[in-house]
Design an enzyme around this catalytic site. Structure first.
Site, PDB file in Angstrom:
ATOM      1  N   THR A  39       0.806  -1.220   0.000  1.00 15.17           N
ATOM      2  CA  THR A  39       0.000   0.000   0.000  1.00 15.17           C
ATOM      3  C   THR A  39       0.839   1.269   0.000  1.00 15.17           C
ATOM      4  O   THR A  39       0.680   2.127  -0.870  1.00 15.17           O
ATOM      5  CB  THR A  39      -0.948  -0.005   1.209  1.00 15.17           C
ATOM      6  N   ASP A  95      -9.451  -4.152   0.912  1.00 11.34           N
ATOM      7  CA  ASP A  95      -8.206  -4.744   1.403  1.00 11.34           C
ATOM      8  C   ASP A  95      -8.405  -5.439   2.747  1.00 11.34           C
ATOM      9  O   ASP A  95      -7.943  -6.573   2.939  1.00 11.34           O
ATOM     10  CB  ASP A  95      -7.136  -3.654   1.533  1.00 11.34           C
ATOM     11  N   HIS A 126      -7.719  -9.482   3.126  1.00 13.68           N
ATOM     12  CA  HIS A 126      -6.763 -10.124   4.034  1.00 13.68           C
ATOM     13  C   HIS A 126      -7.464 -11.148   4.926  1.00 13.68           C
ATOM     14  O   HIS A 126      -6.947 -12.246   5.151  1.00 13.68           O
ATOM     15  CB  HIS A 126      -6.089  -9.071   4.914  1.00 13.68           C
ATOM     16  N   ASP A 147      -4.741   0.383  -5.510  1.00 13.94           N
ATOM     17  CA  ASP A 147      -3.294   0.449  -5.281  1.00 13.94           C
ATOM     18  C   ASP A 147      -2.595  -0.871  -5.597  1.00 13.94           C
ATOM     19  O   ASP A 147      -1.425  -0.888  -5.966  1.00 13.94           O
ATOM     20  CB  ASP A 147      -2.976   0.899  -3.849  1.00 13.94           C
ATOM     21  N   HIS A 148      -3.296  -1.988  -5.460  1.00 15.07           N
ATOM     22  CA  HIS A 148      -2.717  -3.304  -5.733  1.00 15.07           C
ATOM     23  C   HIS A 148      -3.837  -4.322  -5.680  1.00 15.07           C
ATOM     24  O   HIS A 148      -4.986  -3.999  -5.346  1.00 15.07           O
ATOM     25  CB  HIS A 148      -1.627  -3.656  -4.713  1.00 15.07           C
ATOM     26  N   HIS A 193      -0.781  -9.530  -0.283  1.00 11.32           N
ATOM     27  CA  HIS A 193      -0.263  -8.929  -1.512  1.00 11.32           C
ATOM     28  C   HIS A 193       1.174  -8.505  -1.263  1.00 11.32           C
ATOM     29  O   HIS A 193       1.660  -8.544  -0.135  1.00 11.32           O
ATOM     30  CB  HIS A 193      -1.123  -7.731  -1.920  1.00 11.32           C
ATOM     31  N   ASN A 198      21.307   1.937 -11.188  1.00 11.90           N
ATOM     32  CA  ASN A 198      20.326   3.014 -11.013  1.00 11.90           C
ATOM     33  C   ASN A 198      19.309   3.060 -12.143  1.00 11.90           C
ATOM     34  O   ASN A 198      18.481   3.970 -12.202  1.00 11.90           O
ATOM     35  CB  ASN A 198      21.031   4.371 -10.885  1.00 11.90           C
ATOM     36  N   LEU A 252      19.862   3.632 -15.231  1.00 12.30           N
ATOM     37  CA  LEU A 252      20.263   4.577 -16.262  1.00 12.30           C
ATOM     38  C   LEU A 252      21.599   4.152 -16.860  1.00 12.30           C
ATOM     39  O   LEU A 252      22.382   3.452 -16.228  1.00 12.30           O
ATOM     40  CB  LEU A 252      20.389   5.991 -15.677  1.00 12.30           C
TER      41      LEU A 252
END
Length: 862
Positions: A209, A311, A315, A358-359, A474, A743, A745
């Site tokens: 979350t 959520d 759970h 969110d998930h 999750h 990173n 990049l």
């Protein structure tokens, strides 16, 4: 692109407060801007002590948008979280008398200020009606019962300078819940069917979350914004952040610029973003509606509603439990209250609404737990962040005896039914973007879906009956289908009845900025990649400028100039054939049209490189790295895989177009017993015996560990042909990646840490491959006039194949699965290489950006 590091140039602007199962959740008001910092100095925690004066009153101040400072008491949405409410906050602001709805007997009631909401004749003018007032008392229809209507332009009351945005966020809303449809969620289903929706939206990893809510708000990966988990330890702060602790109130943890701060900085008012769990959902909706009724100079333009469900129930009961129906009905009822309230205010054709999760949620119980004590003898010496992923650090910081590589060795492929894989964080799939932050422990466990990991059995808490406290959880790999969540956009700015491909939640921040007319702060999203969601686009992306133009060398050197230490030219018969083979390298021919179907990749940094043409492929050869930056080729459905002639085995030809000083030398590989070499264009796919000689040019050669060469050879010999056959031809672009500082990049030269022994040949950390075909497989890749399909990979270049526990078996048993684990977006590859792909195509640039941000997950349909 925002720098993908913990300490970039981001401004830390807000205090994020959210907790599951306790009395806090994320929340901000328009003026809630605290000290900007991302420092490593002494903590500046908002302590409880300044908020002790509660003698003031909330009369006329309930859910005020301005946060009052000490010593005065507060009446805003977060005063409960800070224990700073005025003494009468509950009495005046959390009224529940007579409930949240009008009934026939309440219509025209005498106003009673004790009521939660009103059904009196004056409630519309005073902006405090129950949301169903017009339906029950005036005979209007519920919003959900009205037909879908296409809102071509916003229909807003006078004084609204822009359509307001309401973000309705739900915790743990698994994408597959939408299959329950209108019987369970009629209001949400109407939003989906009448507006714009994706089959799912992909969260960031870890699928928890805190990281995902802050990613939604900032457009940053957790490694960039710093909230890498629901709990985390910072070795510089020597402090721990977790749900129930006060440390999470410290500004220093929160990086990036969330949407409400972006809005405020640009003169756009922002309302409260999340709410204390002690405030009922109905009160949250009524408060948003009351804010929408404020005078023009006070009214915010962006609001958010947050629900702790589904959520909490997910759970407790698991995602498939029959008990999940009621929480989903309750969420839908709240959506209906919002939409009815907007209709009552004549704002239902004005406001843009985003319904987002969110998930997701997976079926998990404590009976499916892997215990590290079954693998390690010293579990009491480590700290494990347990659950659906594992993060390991020494219990005693800076313990010199702590050896993460030894722990990795003891956790790698030890059991045939092992349900987790250990990684050093830099070896995690690059698509996870989960390495470049000091709060991410060096040692990471990717846990199989439906499983947990813990140190030992005593760490798992059960009920006295021995049963689990939970049935769902999750946090797993963010490409797993059960972790996917919901996205719906509805309103005048979103398209009507439109389904769009799945996308990642890092992209939403830019969309929300577009909806509000804001310039986004630097972030990890690709601005413009979601333009197809919107009816009109305020931002039009443009091609990035090419920084380095290539050289186009001809035949410049003699064969005798080269001493590669592995040439096979003396075996070429007849002798004059050698000259003919070299002359072939001088001709451009039609290779660019054939092998660069979408234009030449652009180099977006300063360097020197050459374009090298061949019959079967084309390369952008780096004089700095002594290898191609990219090699591109097109393979038809009819292409055949051929064997390598014996006289071409273990040898390399010089390339007379490139200086010997800018060429690799096989002697380096003879000196380095740990390193071999491979080729970017596969010799097995050469179109003719003559063309096969081109594939053995030194300019097609790259360093490879022998273990990795097994993976690369199987990919080139078997999988490329397989994909070409399945997809009616493919274009393939492959090349090296250097990311030693992990990173995400491109490394500059000084950052490259490993070279082939005794040489200046740098060793890549990864190899990439981009495989493009026509989405319509009836069209061949080189004649596609419709949408494109892409599969991309970033394969870790390592001296072992320990990631695949069955790597001792034939490559057909494990290589493709390894590649699927390391699937990636084209944008990930662009950031890691400094290249820009798909520059010459008939498709719009926004469409190309959508293609570049697509991730092939290889998961089943949701």
């Amino acid at each position: 692109m925002a720098r993908q590091g913990c300490f970039g140039s981001y401004q830390v602007i807000s205090l994020f407060t959210f907790a599951i199962g306790v009395n806090l959740c994320l929340g901000f008001t328009a003026s809630r801007i605290k000290r900007a910092e991302w420092d490593e100095g002494p903590p500046t925690v908002l302590s409880d002590s300044p908020w002790t004066n509660t003698s003031g009153s909330c009369k006329g101040r309930c859910f005020e948008l301005q946060e009052v400072g000490p010593p005065d008491c507060r009446c805003d949405n977060l005063c409960k979280s800070y224990s700073s409410c005025c003494h009468d906050f509950d009495e005046l602001c959390l009224k529940t008398a007579r409930g949240w709805e009008c009934t026939k007997d309440r219509c025209g009631e005498v106003r009673n200020e004790e009521n939660a909401c009103h059904c009196s004749e004056d409630c519309l003018s005073r902006g405090d009606c129950c949301t169903n007032y017009q339906v029950v008392c005036k005979g209007e229809s519920h919003w959900v019962d009205d037909d879908c209507e296409e809102i071509r332009v916003p229909e807003c009351p006078a004084g609204f300078v822009r359509p307001p945005l309401i973000i309705f966020s739900v915790d743990g809303f698994r994408a597959s819940y939408m299959k329950k449809g209108s019987k369970v969620m009629p209001n949400i289903e109407k939003l989906r069917s009448c507006g714009t929706h994706a089959p799912y939206m992909r969260p960031v990893y870890p699928t928890k979350t805190f990281p995902n809510l802050y990613t939604l708000a900032t457009g940053l990966y957790p490694e960039s914004h710093g909230i890498v988990g629901n709990s985390m330890y910072d070795p510089v702060f020597d402090a721990t952040f977790h749900l129930r602790g006060r440390e999470k109130f410290n500004h220093r943890w929160w990086g990036g610029q969330p949407l409400w701060i972006t809005a405020t900085k640009q003169g756009v008012r922002a309302g409260t973003f999340f709410w204390s769990v002690s405030i009922p959902h109905e009160r949250r909706i009524l408060t948003i509606l009351q804010w929408l009724s404020l005078p023009d100079n006070e009214r915010p333009s962006v609001y958010a509603f947050y629900s702790e469900q589904p959520d909490f129930s997910g759970h407790k009961y698991g995602p498939f439990g029959p008990e999940m129906t009621n929480p989903l009905r309750e969420i839908d009822k709240t959506v209906g209250q919002l939409m009815d309230g907007l209709k009552q205010l004549k704002l239902h054709r004005c406001v843009n609404v985003i319904f987002v999760g969110d998930h997701g949620m997976e079926d998990v119980t404590c009976d499916r737990t892997e215990f590290l004590s079954n693998y390690l003898t010293n579990v009491d010496d480590i700290t494990l962040v347990p659950g659906t992923l594992g993060r390991i650090r020494p219990k005693i910081p800076n313990n010199l005896k702590y050896d993460p590589k030894a722990i990795i060795a003891n956790l790698t492929c030890k059991k045939p039914d092992q349900h987790f894989k250990p990684y050093m964080k830099q070896h995690l799939p690059k698509r996870l973007h989960y390495a470049n932050n000091r709060r991410i422990e060096d040692l990471h466990l990717l846990v199989e879906r439906r499983w947990h990991v813990a140190r030992k059995p005593l760490d798992v808490y059960k009920k006295p009956s021995g049963k689990c406290f939970f049935q769902g959880d999750h946090g797993f790999d963010n490409k797993v289908n059960s972790m996917q969540t919901v996205f719906v956009g509805y309103g005048p700015t979103f398209k009507y009845r439109t389904k769009v491909p799945p996308f990642e939640n890092i992209e939403l921040y830019n969309v929300m900025c577009d909806l509000l007319g804001l310039k986004p702060a630097p972030n990890n999203g690709t601005h413009g990649s979601l333009n197809h969601l919107l009816r009109t686009n305020t931002f039009r992306p443009t091609l990035p400028e090419e920084v380095s133009r290539p050289n186009y060398p001809g035949i410049m050197y003699l064969q005798s100039d080269f001493d590669l230490g592995c040439t096979c030219d003396d075996k070429v018969e007849p002798k004059n054939k050698l000259e003919e083979l070299n002359k072939r390298l001088h001709t451009k021919g039609s290779t660019e049209e054939r092998h660069l179907l979408y234009g030449r990749p652009a180099v977006l940094y300063r360097t020197s490189y050459d374009i090298l043409y061949h019959t079967d492929f084309e390369s952008g050869y780096s004089e700095i790295f002594l290898m191609p930056l990219w090699t591109s080729y097109t393979i038809s459905k009819q292409a055949e895989v051929s064997s390598i002639p014996e006289h071409l085995t273990n040898c390399v030809r010089p390339d007379v177009r490139v200086s010997p000083g800018f060429s690799q030398n096989c002697l380096a590989y003879k000196n380095d017993k740990q390193m071999s070499y491979g080729f970017l264009f596969p010799p097995y796919l050469s179109s003719s015996p003559e063309a096969k000689y081109d594939a053995f040019l030194v300019t097609n050669m790259v360093p490879m560990y022998p273990a990795f060469k097994r993976v690369w050879t199987y990919f080139q010999r078997v999988l490329v042909k397989k994909y070409a056959s399945e997809r009616n031809g493919v274009n393939v672009i492959s090349g090296p990646i250097f990311d030693y500082n992990y990173n995400g990049l491109r490394d500059i030269e000084d950052e490259i840490k490993q070279y082939v022994e005794g040489s200046s040949i740098p060793v890549p950390t990864h190899y990439y491959s981009i495989i493009t075909s026509c989405l319509d497989f009836t069209q061949p890749a080189d004649k596609c006039d419709g949408p494109l399909s892409v599969s991309s990979f970033i394969l870790p270049h390592r001296p072992d194949n320990d990631e695949s526990c069955n790597s001792s078996e034939d490559e057909s048993k494990w290589v493709e699965e390894l590649m699927k684990m390391h699937t990636a977006r084209v944008r990930d590859i662009e950031h890691l290489t400094g290249l820009d792909f798909y520059r010459k195509t008939s498709r719009s640039y926004s469409e190309i950006l959508t293609l570049k941000t697509y991730l092939h997950t290889y998961e089943s349909e949701i």
